[in-house]
Design an enzyme around this catalytic site. Structure first.
Site, PDB file in Angstrom:
ATOM      1  N   LYS A   1       0.809  -1.222   0.000  1.00 39.23           N
ATOM      2  CA  LYS A   1       0.000   0.000   0.000  1.00 39.23           C
ATOM      3  C   LYS A   1       0.843   1.273   0.000  1.00 39.23           C
ATOM      4  CE  LYS A   1      -4.137  -1.875   0.088  1.00 39.23           C
ATOM      5  NZ  LYS A   1      -5.102  -1.697  -1.034  1.00 39.23           N
TER       6      LYS A   1
ATOM      7  N   GLU B   1     -10.156   5.313   2.653  1.00 33.35           N
ATOM      8  CA  GLU B   1     -10.969   4.195   3.110  1.00 33.35           C
ATOM      9  C   GLU B   1     -10.012   3.046   3.422  1.00 33.35           C
ATOM     10  OE1 GLU B   1      -9.524   2.474  -0.425  1.00 33.35           O
ATOM     11  OE2 GLU B   1      -9.937   4.559   0.102  1.00 33.35           O
TER      12      GLU B   1
ATOM     13  N   SER C   1       1.701  -9.758  -0.821  1.00 32.98           N
ATOM     14  CA  SER C   1       1.334  -8.342  -0.754  1.00 32.98           C
ATOM     15  C   SER C   1       1.475  -7.722   0.627  1.00 32.98           C
ATOM     16  CB  SER C   1      -0.097  -8.148  -1.250  1.00 32.98           C
ATOM     17  OG  SER C   1      -1.003  -8.914  -0.470  1.00 32.98           O
TER      18      SER C   1
END
Length: 380
Positions: free
Chosen positions: A88, A110, A365
């Site tokens: 991210k 969000e 991830s």
């Protein structure tokens, strides 16, 4: 992966379906991104932060023990080792720099699993911005560690009590809030979803994963990543879409928009969505908060429709087993989201889906610290 067609279209998917009050804001983001992405100085600054702050490039780790057991060569792209613990940060650093370039002083985000919220709070602290993060009440309960991390970094975390109280509803509230704050705030969307230019822009900020991976492993047989909205997969696939590698996206069985969805509009773009018999958006279910989403990014919908990528599902039980097996065999505790990709490899290895001798590049991830308390409640 090229730029989308006019209007932000990936084939029949994408576009910009937002209230009239948000059209100028989306257009301003698009104009700013196009200008920034063409500016070598923007790239130099972003690359500098990726290297000295986020810890890029992330390594490619050979999972030697699992490879020997499965009869394949399994290579893990270690986004779990990036600062904040997931991919991210790649997107958020880019969007925070863009927000500062646009003269915005606050980030709105969000989050589901909390990793995007943590990354947003981190970048806001780094660049002297304020951060407001919307998160569903159910996800707040599941991800208390990440909620604490966000508040420790100075962000305001706003609980969302509507609907399923998960990522879909958090995104709804974040977009509503943006309507009232467009003059001073930038909506830092965390996935390749939403209205144009977000699916394209987030993919471009995440394609550093695929570009690095291709330099580290130029010719894998299979490239696999988990898919909720799909940003880590989009970034990974971008490095290999013009090669012969098979692209495999792995969804949660209870949130399988690619496998079970129908075309529809959600959060500003046309894509594939889980829907009930009346055409209303259906609730998704997944043990992983980051995949508990009833839609998928429009570029994934296009890649699936065109046949360039293939999308499969795994169950929650398979995911839990995958987390534990990776931990026990390789000493790596991955996020529940990432474990979806691992679970498919464990199931498919040695079958026609993944023949013996295949070289598999798998994007890990995120790390699993955030999920340990949840896993402690799951019987072995």
């Amino acid at each position: 992966m090229d730029r989308p067609a006019a209007g932000g279209r990936f084939g029949e998917f994408g576009g910009r379906y937002v209230p009239e009050s948000l059209i100028p804001a989306c257009a301003a983001v698009e104009a700013a991104f196009r200008e920034a992405w063409a500016d070598p100085e923007f790239h130099r600054e972003l690359d500098g932060h990726r290297t000295t702050y986020a810890g890029r490039p992330t390594p490619l780790t050979a999972a030697r023990n699992l490879s020997a057991e499965l009869g394949i060569t399994l290579l893990l792209k270690r986004e779990d080792l990036a600062h904040t613990g997931s991919h991210k940060i790649n997107n958020v650093l880019g969007q925070a720099l863009l927000a500062r370039r646009m003269g915005r002083n606050r980030l709105i985000a969000e989050t589901g699993a909390g990793q995007h919220g943590v990354a947003t709070a981190t970048a806001a602290a780094l660049f002297g911005l304020r951060a407001t993060v919307f998160m569903g009440e159910r996800d707040i309960e599941r991800q208390r560690l990440n909620v604490f991390r966000m508040t420790m970094l100075g962000a305001e975390v706003v609980p969302v009590t509507s609907g399923s109280r998960t990522l879909k509803d958090a995104t709804n509230e974040a977009m509503r809030h943006w309507v009232s704050a467009v003059d001073d705030a930038h909506f830092c969307l965390g996935s390749v979803a939403g209205p144009h230019p977000y699916p394209w822009m987030v993919r471009e900020f995440q394609r550093v994963i695929g570009d690095e991976a291709r330099g580290q492993c130029p010719a894998p047989d299979v490239v696999v990543a988990c898919v909720g909205g799909g940003s880590n997969a989009a970034g990974t696939f971008a490095g290999y879409v013009d090669t012969a590698a098979r692209l495999i996206g792995v969804e949660a069985a209870g949130g399988a928009a690619m496998s079970s969805g129908e075309p529809g509009v959600l959060h500003g773009s046309r894509s594939l969505l889980l829907q009930d018999g009346h055409g209303q958006v259906a609730e998704a279910q997944s043990i992983a908060a980051g995949l508990d989403y009833p839609g998928v990014g429009p570029e994934h919908a296009h890649l699936g429709a065109s046949g360039r990528a293939h999308y499969v599902t795994v169950t929650d039980d398979e995911v839990v087993r995958a987390v534990r097996r990776l931990a026990e065999r390789e000493g790596i505790i991955c996020a529940l989201e990432s474990a979806h990709a691992v679970a498919w490899v464990l199931r498919a290895a040695g079958t026609p889906e993944l023949p013996a001798g295949s070289t598999v590049l798998l994007t890990l991830s995120g790390r699993g610290d955030k999920d340990v308390s949840q896993l402690m409640e799951v019987p072995r």
